[in-house]
Design an enzyme around this catalytic site. Sequence first.
Site, PDB file in Angstrom:
ATOM      1  N   LYS A   1      -5.206   7.397  -8.224  1.00  0.00           N
ATOM      2  CA  LYS A   1      -4.019   6.720  -7.968  1.00  0.00           C
ATOM      3  C   LYS A   1      -2.710   7.573  -8.812  1.00  0.00           C
ATOM      4  O   LYS A   1      -2.852   7.345  -9.855  1.00  0.00           O
ATOM      5  CB  LYS A   1      -3.825   5.306  -7.894  1.00  0.00           C
ATOM      6  CG  LYS A   1      -5.126   4.981  -6.430  1.00  0.00           C
ATOM      7  CD  LYS A   1      -4.597   2.932  -6.503  1.00  0.00           C
ATOM      8  CE  LYS A   1      -5.203   2.582  -7.424  1.00  0.00           C
ATOM      9  NZ  LYS A   1      -5.443   0.879  -7.365  1.00  0.00           N
TER      10      LYS A   1
ATOM     11  N   GLY B   1       0.617  -6.761  -6.756  1.00  0.00           N
ATOM     12  CA  GLY B   1      -0.633  -7.300  -6.637  1.00  0.00           C
ATOM     13  C   GLY B   1      -0.607  -5.699  -5.656  1.00  0.00           C
ATOM     14  O   GLY B   1      -1.624  -5.867  -4.496  1.00  0.00           O
ATOM     15  N   THR B   2      -0.395  -4.308  -5.818  1.00  0.00           N
ATOM     16  CA  THR B   2      -0.274  -3.392  -5.259  1.00  0.00           C
ATOM     17  C   THR B   2      -1.902  -2.640  -5.181  1.00  0.00           C
ATOM     18  O   THR B   2      -2.104  -2.592  -4.261  1.00  0.00           O
ATOM     19  CB  THR B   2       0.908  -2.749  -5.663  1.00  0.00           C
ATOM     20  OG1 THR B   2       0.489  -1.770  -6.709  1.00  0.00           O
ATOM     21  CG2 THR B   2       2.229  -2.581  -5.391  1.00  0.00           C
ATOM     22  N   GLY B   3      -2.577  -3.185  -6.688  1.00  0.00           N
ATOM     23  CA  GLY B   3      -3.732  -2.424  -5.937  1.00  0.00           C
ATOM     24  C   GLY B   3      -4.332  -2.608  -5.196  1.00  0.00           C
ATOM     25  O   GLY B   3      -5.365  -2.258  -4.513  1.00  0.00           O
ATOM     26  N   CYS B   4      -4.264  -4.124  -6.179  1.00  0.00           N
ATOM     27  CA  CYS B   4      -5.268  -5.197  -4.727  1.00  0.00           C
ATOM     28  C   CYS B   4      -4.813  -4.904  -2.833  1.00  0.00           C
ATOM     29  O   CYS B   4      -6.103  -4.660  -2.771  1.00  0.00           O
ATOM     30  CB  CYS B   4      -4.987  -6.356  -4.753  1.00  0.00           C
ATOM     31  SG  CYS B   4      -5.282  -7.765  -6.307  1.00  0.00           S
TER      32      CYS B   4
END
Length: 292
Positions: free
Chosen positions: A191, A235-238
Site C-alpha cells: 500500500k 480505520g482505513t487499513g482495517c
Amino acid sequence: MSLPSPRSIPNILSIAGTDPTGGAGIQADLKSFAAHRGYGMCVVTALVAQNTQGVRGIHLPPASFLRAQLDAVSDDVALDAIKIGMLGTEEIITTVAEWLDALGLSGDHDDAGIRPVLVLDPVMVATSGDRLLDAAAESALIHFLHRADLITPNVPELALLAGTEPATDPAGLISQARTVADAHQVVVLAKGGHLDDASAKEFVVDTLVYPEQSGARQEEEQFLSPRIHTQNTHGTGCSVSAALATLAARGHSWSTALPVVKDWMTAALQDSERLDVGKGHGPIQHFAQLWR
C-alpha cells in the site's frame, strides 16, 4: 485462495480489537463487510479504550476466553472468509494459530471442501512509526504469515517484515513486498498511502505482489486512485482488508477485488466530511456509495 462461497451472502469473521468510536477495529470491519454484501461476525482480541485522538488503554481478555469465542463461532457457523487484525501478544497469536490449525484452516480445504479466505492486516507499527508489539509477539506474527492468503501491511510494517528501513518510493516498496511474499508464500498488498514521494501527492498507488513459485512469479499489478486530502483516515487499513476478504468470499480474485475496494474507499474518504465524529482523525464514511 478458496473457491467462492456457495452462500449468496457469505459469512465473514473479524478477529480483532475494538474501537468504541466505531472508526477502526471490529467496528470498521463489520461496516466494511456489510458495505460489500457480507454477513459480519467478530471475535474480540482486545478491548481498546480509544477515540479519534488516540489510545488510552487496552484490556486483553484471557486467551482461554478468546479460544472460547473462536470455538463458539466455528462450532456453529460455516466461515467463508476470515479477516485478522490486532492480535497484540504472543499468547493471542498462538491461540488463533492453534484454532486455525485445529480446524484444518491452514491447509487446503475444510470439511465442506471450501477453505475460508484468510486476510491478515498485520498490526505491528503505528502510522507514527511506534512499534505496537514486543519482540516475542513480532516473531510469532512473522511465523503466522504463511497461513494467510493475503496480507495488507502499511509502509513501516512491510519494512519490519522485510527486515529493512521503510521504503520511500514505489520501487522500494515493491522490492520489500517481493521479499516478504517469497519468504512466506503469501500475496502482499503493498500500500502506497504512506509514501511521500512526488508522485504520491496526487495519487495513491497500491500493488499486488505475488510469491515466486516453481521459479516463476505472477506479474505484479498496480492500481491507482486519487489521493483524497482529509484528516478523516482513521480505520482505513482495517476497512480495506475487511472489504477485500468479503469480495474474495464472493468469488473475486485479488485483482478484480482491489479496484472495487479502491473506488469504495475513495468515496468513503470523500464523504467522510459529512460525518461529525470526534476532534482528531475521524472515521471514513463506510456507506457513502449506498447513502448517495
